[in-house]
Design an enzyme around this catalytic site. Structure first.
Site, PDB file in Angstrom:
ATOM      1  N   HIS A  39       1.545  14.620 -28.117  1.00  0.00           N
ATOM      2  CA  HIS A  39       1.031  13.261 -27.886  1.00  0.00           C
ATOM      3  C   HIS A  39       0.451  12.677 -29.170  1.00  0.00           C
ATOM      4  CE1 HIS A  39       0.576  14.149 -23.313  1.00  0.00           C
ATOM      5  NE2 HIS A  39       1.761  13.673 -23.599  1.00  0.00           N
ATOM      6  N   HIS A  68       2.000  19.653 -25.564  1.00  0.00           N
ATOM      7  CA  HIS A  68       1.847  18.209 -25.364  1.00  0.00           C
ATOM      8  C   HIS A  68       0.648  17.600 -26.072  1.00  0.00           C
ATOM      9  CE1 HIS A  68       5.112  18.596 -22.581  1.00  0.00           C
ATOM     10  NE2 HIS A  68       5.022  17.342 -22.192  1.00  0.00           N
ATOM     11  N   ARG A  85      -1.798  22.674 -13.043  1.00  0.00           N
ATOM     12  CA  ARG A  85      -0.757  21.727 -13.451  1.00  0.00           C
ATOM     13  C   ARG A  85      -0.801  21.441 -14.948  1.00  0.00           C
ATOM     14  NH1 ARG A  85       1.559  16.529 -10.029  1.00  0.00           N
ATOM     15  NH2 ARG A  85       3.061  15.880 -11.598  1.00  0.00           N
ATOM     16  N   LYS A  95       3.886  11.916 -10.224  1.00  0.00           N
ATOM     17  CA  LYS A  95       3.083  11.097 -11.148  1.00  0.00           C
ATOM     18  C   LYS A  95       3.874   9.842 -11.463  1.00  0.00           C
ATOM     19  CE  LYS A  95       0.382  14.275 -13.945  1.00  0.00           C
ATOM     20  NZ  LYS A  95       0.162  14.633 -15.356  1.00  0.00           N
ATOM     21  N   ARG A 128       0.807  -1.239   0.000  1.00  0.00           N
ATOM     22  CA  ARG A 128       0.000   0.000   0.000  1.00  0.00           C
ATOM     23  C   ARG A 128       0.826   1.269   0.000  1.00  0.00           C
ATOM     24  NH1 ARG A 128      -2.890  -3.052   3.769  1.00  0.00           N
ATOM     25  NH2 ARG A 128      -4.773  -3.946   2.839  1.00  0.00           N
ATOM     26  N   ASN A 148       1.753  21.266 -19.726  1.00  0.00           N
ATOM     27  CA  ASN A 148       1.536  20.499 -20.955  1.00  0.00           C
ATOM     28  C   ASN A 148       1.524  21.331 -22.224  1.00  0.00           C
ATOM     29  OD1 ASN A 148       1.412  17.836 -20.039  1.00  0.00           O
ATOM     30  ND2 ASN A 148      -0.577  18.255 -19.123  1.00  0.00           N
ATOM     31  N   LYS A 207       8.511  23.600 -11.793  1.00  0.00           N
ATOM     32  CA  LYS A 207       7.617  22.451 -11.632  1.00  0.00           C
ATOM     33  C   LYS A 207       7.143  22.336 -10.182  1.00  0.00           C
ATOM     34  CE  LYS A 207       6.385  17.846 -12.890  1.00  0.00           C
ATOM     35  NZ  LYS A 207       6.605  16.665 -13.708  1.00  0.00           N
ATOM     36  N   HIS A 211       9.592  11.463 -26.713  1.00  0.00           N
ATOM     37  CA  HIS A 211       8.635  12.397 -26.111  1.00  0.00           C
ATOM     38  C   HIS A 211       9.112  13.841 -26.291  1.00  0.00           C
ATOM     39  CE1 HIS A 211       5.668  13.955 -23.366  1.00  0.00           C
ATOM     40  NE2 HIS A 211       6.623  14.516 -22.654  1.00  0.00           N
ATOM     41  N   GLU A 240      -3.474  17.836 -10.547  1.00  0.00           N
ATOM     42  CA  GLU A 240      -3.855  18.300 -11.884  1.00  0.00           C
ATOM     43  C   GLU A 240      -5.332  18.619 -12.012  1.00  0.00           C
ATOM     44  OE1 GLU A 240      -1.571  16.474 -14.935  1.00  0.00           O
ATOM     45  OE2 GLU A 240      -2.746  17.370 -16.520  1.00  0.00           O
ATOM     46  N   GLU A 250      11.969  19.670 -23.325  1.00  0.00           N
ATOM     47  CA  GLU A 250      11.146  20.041 -22.153  1.00  0.00           C
ATOM     48  C   GLU A 250      11.655  21.342 -21.527  1.00  0.00           C
ATOM     49  OE1 GLU A 250       8.352  18.786 -21.036  1.00  0.00           O
ATOM     50  OE2 GLU A 250       8.275  16.730 -21.783  1.00  0.00           O
TER      51      GLU A 250
HETATM   52  N1  LIG Z   1       5.963  11.095 -14.352  1.00  0.00           N
HETATM   53  C1  LIG Z   1       6.006  12.186 -15.050  1.00  0.00           C
HETATM   54  O1  LIG Z   1       5.599  13.268 -14.585  1.00  0.00           O
HETATM   55  C2  LIG Z   1       6.575  12.147 -16.423  1.00  0.00           C
HETATM   56  C3  LIG Z   1       6.838  13.332 -17.114  1.00  0.00           C
HETATM   57  C4  LIG Z   1       7.443  13.250 -18.370  1.00  0.00           C
HETATM   58  C5  LIG Z   1       7.762  12.021 -18.906  1.00  0.00           C
HETATM   59  N2  LIG Z   1       7.477  10.880 -18.212  1.00  0.00           N
HETATM   60  C6  LIG Z   1       7.817   9.562 -18.755  1.00  0.00           C
HETATM   61  O2  LIG Z   1       9.232   9.503 -18.915  1.00  0.00           O
HETATM   62  C7  LIG Z   1       9.541   8.533 -19.918  1.00  0.00           C
HETATM   63  C8  LIG Z   1      10.633   9.082 -20.797  1.00  0.00           C
HETATM   64  O3  LIG Z   1      11.782   9.306 -20.015  1.00  0.00           O
HETATM   65  P1  LIG Z   1      13.235   9.476 -20.659  1.00  0.00           P
HETATM   66  O4  LIG Z   1      13.160  10.448 -21.768  1.00  0.00           O
HETATM   67  O5  LIG Z   1      14.151   9.710 -19.546  1.00  0.00           O
HETATM   68  O6  LIG Z   1      13.478   8.072 -21.365  1.00  0.00           O
HETATM   69  P2  LIG Z   1      14.178   6.706 -20.860  1.00  0.00           P
HETATM   70  O7  LIG Z   1      13.977   6.477 -19.435  1.00  0.00           O
HETATM   71  O8  LIG Z   1      13.727   5.659 -21.812  1.00  0.00           O
HETATM   72  O9  LIG Z   1      15.717   7.007 -21.121  1.00  0.00           O
HETATM   73  C9  LIG Z   1      16.178   7.194 -22.427  1.00  0.00           C
HETATM   74  C10 LIG Z   1      17.406   6.282 -22.695  1.00  0.00           C
HETATM   75  O10 LIG Z   1      18.524   6.789 -21.989  1.00  0.00           O
HETATM   76  C11 LIG Z   1      19.140   5.735 -21.247  1.00  0.00           C
HETATM   77  N3  LIG Z   1      19.811   6.393 -20.137  1.00  0.00           N
HETATM   78  C12 LIG Z   1      19.269   6.843 -18.990  1.00  0.00           C
HETATM   79  N4  LIG Z   1      20.173   7.516 -18.271  1.00  0.00           N
HETATM   80  C13 LIG Z   1      21.331   7.494 -18.979  1.00  0.00           C
HETATM   81  C14 LIG Z   1      22.624   8.032 -18.789  1.00  0.00           C
HETATM   82  N5  LIG Z   1      22.909   8.821 -17.731  1.00  0.00           N
HETATM   83  N6  LIG Z   1      23.575   7.792 -19.726  1.00  0.00           N
HETATM   84  C15 LIG Z   1      23.287   7.060 -20.826  1.00  0.00           C
HETATM   85  N7  LIG Z   1      22.067   6.558 -21.089  1.00  0.00           N
HETATM   86  C16 LIG Z   1      21.117   6.761 -20.164  1.00  0.00           C
HETATM   87  C17 LIG Z   1      18.013   4.830 -20.913  1.00  0.00           C
HETATM   88  O11 LIG Z   1      18.472   3.540 -20.575  1.00  0.00           O
HETATM   89  C18 LIG Z   1      17.219   4.864 -22.220  1.00  0.00           C
HETATM   90  O12 LIG Z   1      17.800   3.995 -23.169  1.00  0.00           O
HETATM   91  C19 LIG Z   1       8.235   8.234 -20.620  1.00  0.00           C
HETATM   92  O13 LIG Z   1       7.798   6.964 -20.230  1.00  0.00           O
HETATM   93  C20 LIG Z   1       7.275   9.302 -20.121  1.00  0.00           C
HETATM   94  O14 LIG Z   1       5.945   8.846 -20.072  1.00  0.00           O
HETATM   95  C21 LIG Z   1       6.902  10.929 -16.986  1.00  0.00           C
HETATM   96 ZN   LIG Z   2       6.536  16.163 -21.327  1.00  0.00          ZN
END
Ligand SMILES: NC(=O)c1ccc[n+]([C@@H]2O[C@H](COP(=O)([O-])OP(=O)(O)OC[C@H]3O[C@@H](n4cnc5c(N)ncnc54)[C@H](O)[C@@H]3O)[C@@H](O)[C@H]2O)c1
Ligand SMILES: [Zn+2]
Length: 364
Positions: free
Chosen positions: A252, A248, A241, A143, A121, A245, A227, A265, A237, A185
């Site tokens: 999306h 976005h 919040r 999130k 939980r 976006n 943020k 993204h 949100e 971003e």
């Molecule tokens: N929770 C939220 O508020 C929120 C906001 C925006 C995005 N997201 C989510 O985030 C995800 C995208 O995140 P991302 O862009 O970090 O992608 P990711 O986590 O897939 O990382 C991108 C690539 O970089 C590699 N990597 C990570 N750190 C590294 C480093 N220091 N050196 C070399 N390689 C490295 C990873 O293994 C991967 O291959 C999506 O799933 C999206 O939905 C969530």
């Molecule tokens: Zn985003």
């Protein structure tokens, strides 16, 4: 080291930003939580680069540690992989007083966070984001989610971390593409909320491209501040919040049209920000000169902003399917000058279609 706080009453927490903080992770986590047990979630790529540093620093504090890795990639951000991590936690007897430590980009952070939200939980979560996108965005705000075959982030929760540790040094190993994706971003934050940050990005594009860590830490700090302020006002949100976006809803739609393979993204967000800016200009909210500044900034940072040639009607259809749509009305966050935004739900379909077409015709 810079310290910021996210003010959420009892759920407040700090974001620590600095170079070399991975070595300190164990001490920082132990001092805050007093726990003896940690589940470290990562993926093989990130673990091979930084796992040892974090494992050593946790072990130095005498913590019992279980490492669980998920395969690398958005396609593994699902319930099945989350269950495998939970199985590891159960086998290792991870107690409710333990802590989940997410070491990786947004994918690892979202999945580990989801596990932390539901295991027993809910247990405490520490985010150690290692991509620029995760450092400026996904690790902050609580999130957490995994994807469903019918849509991204459909299964999730709000579960704030107790600590976010940003080691800027990890940015040096990021691929060029993932680095630029995070910059997308950053441009969004500047365009939406902060004209000074926008000017700073314009002035420091060379240092940004050469990954000057002092400049990057200042940028990460500012984005996290923005943020945090918004999340503190509107954790779940209900309104404000949504301003995070900008770009976005267009973005999306592009991610979906590209089958979540063609664009990252951040890449989709840049194109979406430009579409939002063009639309804002058509609606008289943004000057042509300001639009030029946005395009020039993207160019100098190496960010592709020209909208791909999908039929505008098809893009619109996907925009309507975006989860931000309420009561059938398309709600769009649009820039109102650089550094300000407005939320509009009165934009005619035709105007959106024209903006998309105009973005497809932009000079690259
Ligand atoms: N929770 C939220 O508020 C929120 C906001 C925006 C995005 N997201 C989510 O985030 C995800 C995208 O995140 P991302 O862009 O970090 O992608 P990711 O986590 O897939 O990382 C991108 C690539 O970089 C590699 N990597 C990570 N750190 C590294 C480093 N220091 N050196 C070399 N390689 C490295 C990873 O293994 C991967 O291959 C999506 O799933 C999206 O939905 C969530
Ligand atoms: Zn985003």
């Amino acid at each position: 080291m810079t310290e910021l706080s996210v003010d959420l009453g009892k759920r407040s927490y700090n974001i620590l930003i600095g170079s070399g903080l991975l070595h300190e992770a164990g001490r920082l986590i132990q001092e805050l939580t007093g726990t003896q047990q940690a589940l470290l979630v990562s993926n093989p790529l990130v673990f091979s680069l930084y796992g040892e540093q974090v494992v050593n620093s946790l072990s130095r504090q005498g913590m019992r540690l279980v490492v669980a890795q998920m395969p690398d990639g958005e396609q593994y951000k699902n319930v099945q992989e989350a269950m495998k991590i939970i199985d590891r936690a159960v086998q290792a007897g991870l107690e409710r007083s333990g802590v989940v430590v997410a070491l990786g980009g947004g994918v690892v952070g979202d999945l580990a966070g989801f596990v932390a939200a539901i295991y027993r939980r809910g247990i405490r979560l520490v985010q150690i984001p290692t991509t620029l996108l995760a450092q400026v965005d996904s690790s902050v705000g609580g999130k957490v989610a995994v994807n469903h075959s019918e849509g991204k982030n459909l299964i999730g929760a709000f579960h704030q971390p107790v600590l976010v540790i940003v080691d800027s040094h990890t940015l040096l190993s990021l691929s060029g593409r993932d680095y630029l994706s995070g910059l997308g971003e950053v441009v969004k934050y500047a365009l939406t909320f902060d004209a000074d940050l926008f000017s700073c990005l314009e002035k420091s594009s060379e240092q940004i491209l050469s990954r000057d860590l002092t400049v990057l830490e200042a940028i990460i700090k500012r984005c996290c501040e923005l943020k945090s302020m918004i999340v503190s006002e509107d954790e779940r949100e209900a309104g404000l919040r949504m301003s995070l976006n900008l770009g976005h809803t267009f973005g999306h739609a592009l991610e979906k049209l590209g089958g979540y393979q063609t664009y990252t993204h951040g890449e989709a967000v840049v194109m979406g920000c430009m579409a939002a800016a063009v639309l804002a200009m058509q609606l008289g909210m943004l000057e042509e000169q300001e639009l030029k500044r946005i395009a020039t900034l993207c160019q100098s940072l190496g960010l592709e902003y020209k909208f791909p040639h999908y039929p505008p009607e098809m893009v619109y259809l996907h925009m309507q399917n975006d989860k931000k749509v309420q009561g059938g009305k398309l709600r769009l966050v649009l820039p109102e000058g650089i550094g300000y935004f407005a939320i509009r739900d009165d934009v005619p379909r035709q105007a959106v279609l024209e903006a998309i077409a105009a973005c497809q015709a932009l000079a690259p």
